[in-house]
Design a protein around this motif. Structure first.
Motif, PDB file in Angstrom:
ATOM      1  N   LYS A 109       0.830  -1.206   0.000  1.00  0.00           N
ATOM      2  CA  LYS A 109       0.000   0.000   0.000  1.00  0.00           C
ATOM      3  C   LYS A 109       0.868   1.260   0.000  1.00  0.00           C
ATOM      4  O   LYS A 109       0.599   2.218  -0.738  1.00  0.00           O
ATOM      5  CB  LYS A 109      -0.916  -0.013   1.224  1.00  0.00           C
ATOM      6  CG  LYS A 109      -1.879   1.159   1.302  1.00  0.00           C
ATOM      7  CD  LYS A 109      -2.787   1.022   2.502  1.00  0.00           C
ATOM      8  CE  LYS A 109      -3.786   2.186   2.560  1.00  0.00           C
ATOM      9  NZ  LYS A 109      -3.116   3.483   2.651  1.00  0.00           N
ATOM     10  N   ASN A 110       1.917   1.269   0.840  1.00  0.00           N
ATOM     11  CA  ASN A 110       2.808   2.439   0.869  1.00  0.00           C
ATOM     12  C   ASN A 110       3.515   2.641  -0.467  1.00  0.00           C
ATOM     13  O   ASN A 110       3.692   3.781  -0.929  1.00  0.00           O
ATOM     14  CB  ASN A 110       3.836   2.276   1.988  1.00  0.00           C
ATOM     15  CG  ASN A 110       3.182   2.296   3.359  1.00  0.00           C
ATOM     16  OD1 ASN A 110       2.090   2.833   3.520  1.00  0.00           O
ATOM     17  ND2 ASN A 110       3.838   1.704   4.347  1.00  0.00           N
ATOM     18  N   ARG A 111       3.916   1.547  -1.075  1.00  0.00           N
ATOM     19  CA  ARG A 111       4.599   1.672  -2.364  1.00  0.00           C
ATOM     20  C   ARG A 111       3.662   2.227  -3.432  1.00  0.00           C
ATOM     21  O   ARG A 111       4.055   3.081  -4.242  1.00  0.00           O
ATOM     22  CB  ARG A 111       5.152   0.313  -2.786  1.00  0.00           C
ATOM     23  CG  ARG A 111       6.016   0.373  -4.041  1.00  0.00           C
ATOM     24  CD  ARG A 111       6.682  -0.947  -4.318  1.00  0.00           C
ATOM     25  NE  ARG A 111       5.698  -1.977  -4.614  1.00  0.00           N
ATOM     26  CZ  ARG A 111       6.024  -3.222  -4.981  1.00  0.00           C
ATOM     27  NH1 ARG A 111       7.304  -3.573  -5.056  1.00  0.00           N
ATOM     28  NH2 ARG A 111       5.086  -4.106  -5.232  1.00  0.00           N
ATOM     29  N   ARG A 112       2.421   1.781  -3.419  1.00  0.00           N
ATOM     30  CA  ARG A 112       1.469   2.313  -4.391  1.00  0.00           C
ATOM     31  C   ARG A 112       1.199   3.794  -4.151  1.00  0.00           C
ATOM     32  O   ARG A 112       1.089   4.583  -5.099  1.00  0.00           O
ATOM     33  CB  ARG A 112       0.164   1.515  -4.314  1.00  0.00           C
ATOM     34  CG  ARG A 112       0.260   0.116  -4.911  1.00  0.00           C
ATOM     35  CD  ARG A 112      -1.135  -0.442  -5.179  1.00  0.00           C
ATOM     36  NE  ARG A 112      -1.931  -0.491  -3.958  1.00  0.00           N
ATOM     37  CZ  ARG A 112      -1.998  -1.536  -3.152  1.00  0.00           C
ATOM     38  NH1 ARG A 112      -1.302  -2.628  -3.430  1.00  0.00           N
ATOM     39  NH2 ARG A 112      -2.757  -1.504  -2.074  1.00  0.00           N
ATOM     40  N   ASP A 113       1.109   4.187  -2.860  1.00  0.00           N
ATOM     41  CA  ASP A 113       0.877   5.605  -2.563  1.00  0.00           C
ATOM     42  C   ASP A 113       2.045   6.475  -3.012  1.00  0.00           C
ATOM     43  O   ASP A 113       1.862   7.574  -3.559  1.00  0.00           O
ATOM     44  CB  ASP A 113       0.631   5.782  -1.066  1.00  0.00           C
ATOM     45  CG  ASP A 113      -0.655   5.107  -0.618  1.00  0.00           C
ATOM     46  OD1 ASP A 113      -1.487   4.798  -1.497  1.00  0.00           O
ATOM     47  OD2 ASP A 113      -0.814   4.871   0.602  1.00  0.00           O
TER      48      ASP A 113
ATOM     49  N   ARG B 266       4.212   5.822  -5.397  1.00  0.00           N
ATOM     50  CA  ARG B 266       4.233   5.883  -6.859  1.00  0.00           C
ATOM     51  C   ARG B 266       3.168   6.836  -7.383  1.00  0.00           C
ATOM     52  O   ARG B 266       3.409   7.594  -8.336  1.00  0.00           O
ATOM     53  CB  ARG B 266       4.009   4.488  -7.432  1.00  0.00           C
ATOM     54  CG  ARG B 266       5.215   3.569  -7.302  1.00  0.00           C
ATOM     55  CD  ARG B 266       4.964   2.249  -7.992  1.00  0.00           C
ATOM     56  NE  ARG B 266       6.134   1.380  -7.928  1.00  0.00           N
ATOM     57  CZ  ARG B 266       6.189   0.160  -8.462  1.00  0.00           C
ATOM     58  NH1 ARG B 266       5.113  -0.325  -9.086  1.00  0.00           N
ATOM     59  NH2 ARG B 266       7.284  -0.565  -8.372  1.00  0.00           N
ATOM     60  N   ALA B 267       2.011   6.819  -6.750  1.00  0.00           N
ATOM     61  CA  ALA B 267       0.954   7.737  -7.178  1.00  0.00           C
ATOM     62  C   ALA B 267       1.353   9.187  -6.926  1.00  0.00           C
ATOM     63  O   ALA B 267       1.087  10.078  -7.748  1.00  0.00           O
ATOM     64  CB  ALA B 267      -0.343   7.406  -6.443  1.00  0.00           C
ATOM     65  N   ALA B 268       2.036   9.458  -5.775  1.00  0.00           N
ATOM     66  CA  ALA B 268       2.482  10.826  -5.487  1.00  0.00           C
ATOM     67  C   ALA B 268       3.547  11.285  -6.470  1.00  0.00           C
ATOM     68  O   ALA B 268       3.567  12.446  -6.907  1.00  0.00           O
ATOM     69  CB  ALA B 268       3.011  10.900  -4.056  1.00  0.00           C
TER      70      ALA B 268
END
Length: 271
Positions: free
Chosen positions: A196-200, A202-204
């Motif tokens: 979840k942190n990695r996806r967040d 990458r989105a940022a």
């Protein structure tokens, strides 16, 4: 209650079989005369007074020995119910006229052939049913033993499942494992916090601009340094005040001068 009735007070239905605390008393006698035996039988007529639970309305019911039923005297009304004989799987009782004909020997002689024919048609079915019943209940001991063995094994299995659930800290008993449950559990994938942190992040990164603004970053860093200096000055003045080395008036003047210097420095930076 011998049958379904409608309450006379609130028009609610009182079902058949509902029990009441009724007052029972004798209100009369009924004399039945049998001509053949030349005897007279005496039947007591009983009255039952009760109060309905819905509205405390008084209901009075009496026995009718002549017709072998109960009669509502006051306080309620009998519910009329019509049903089909085939749907209810019952037999139709003969009417009064038919009952009188059955007592006639000539009438019975005329219908004797029909009754014998019906008996022959129904005899194979009855014999087959009797054979099935005999085969099922021929050995009661073995049937009872098999039933007790099955019940004993079922109790043992329930006790084992309860013990396993208790060891796992569960308040309910688990069902036996099956291949379908194992396949469904293996197909489940739980998302971790790292993913979840990695996806967040990458989105940022994708949402941020690729161009860097040096002026804004420099002014932001200078503003942060000034804020840190201001906090250090306030902390040093407060510690000196607690130690008694600085008077409150001088502390206020130092605070004012420090804030003035900070404002002037901020103005210079802005220019």
């Amino acid at each position: 209650m011998p049958f379904n009735i409608w309450c006379g007070g609130c028009n609610s239905m009182i079902a058949k079989g509902v029990r009441f605390n009724a007052e029972k008393k004798q209100v009369g006698n009924y004399y039945s005369t049998k001509i053949s035996a030349k005897t007279i039988d005496l039947f007591v007529i009983w009255s039952f007074t009760m109060k309905s639970a819905c509205c405390k309305h008084e209901i009075i019911i009496q026995t009718d020995p002549k017709n072998c039923e109960y009669v509502i005297i006051s306080g309620a009304q009998r519910k009329t119910e019509d049903f089909d004989i085939e749907d209810a799987e019952t037999f139709a009782l003969p009417a009064d006229e038919e009952r009188g004909k059955l007592a006639d020997p000539f009438y019975r002689l005329e219908h004797q052939e029909e009754d014998l024919q019906k008996k022959k048609e129904a005899e194979p079915v009855l014999v087959r049913l009797q054979r099935v019943s005999d085969s099922r209940h021929s050995n009661d001991y073995s049937l009872n033993r098999a039933l007790r063995d099955r019940l004993r094994s079922q109790k043992k299995r329930v006790a084992e499942e309860t013990e396993v659930a208790r060891k796992m800290g569960l308040g309910v008993r688990l069902l036996p494992p099956s291949s379908e449950d194992a396949a469904a559990a293996a197909a489940v994938r739980f998302s971790s916090k790292f993913e979840k942190n990695r996806r967040d992040k990458r989105a940022a990164i994708k949402a941020a601009s690729i161009f860097v603004e040096p002026s804004s970053s420099a002014s932001g860093s200078k503003r942060l340094e000034l804020e840190l200096k201001r906090r250090k000055i306030k902390a040093a003045t407060a510690s000196a005040l607690l130690a008694g080395r600085v008077k409150p008036s001088s502390w206020q003047m130092a605070h004012i001068s420090a804030s003035g210097q900070t404002q002037r420095s901020v103005a210079v930076v802005r220019k």
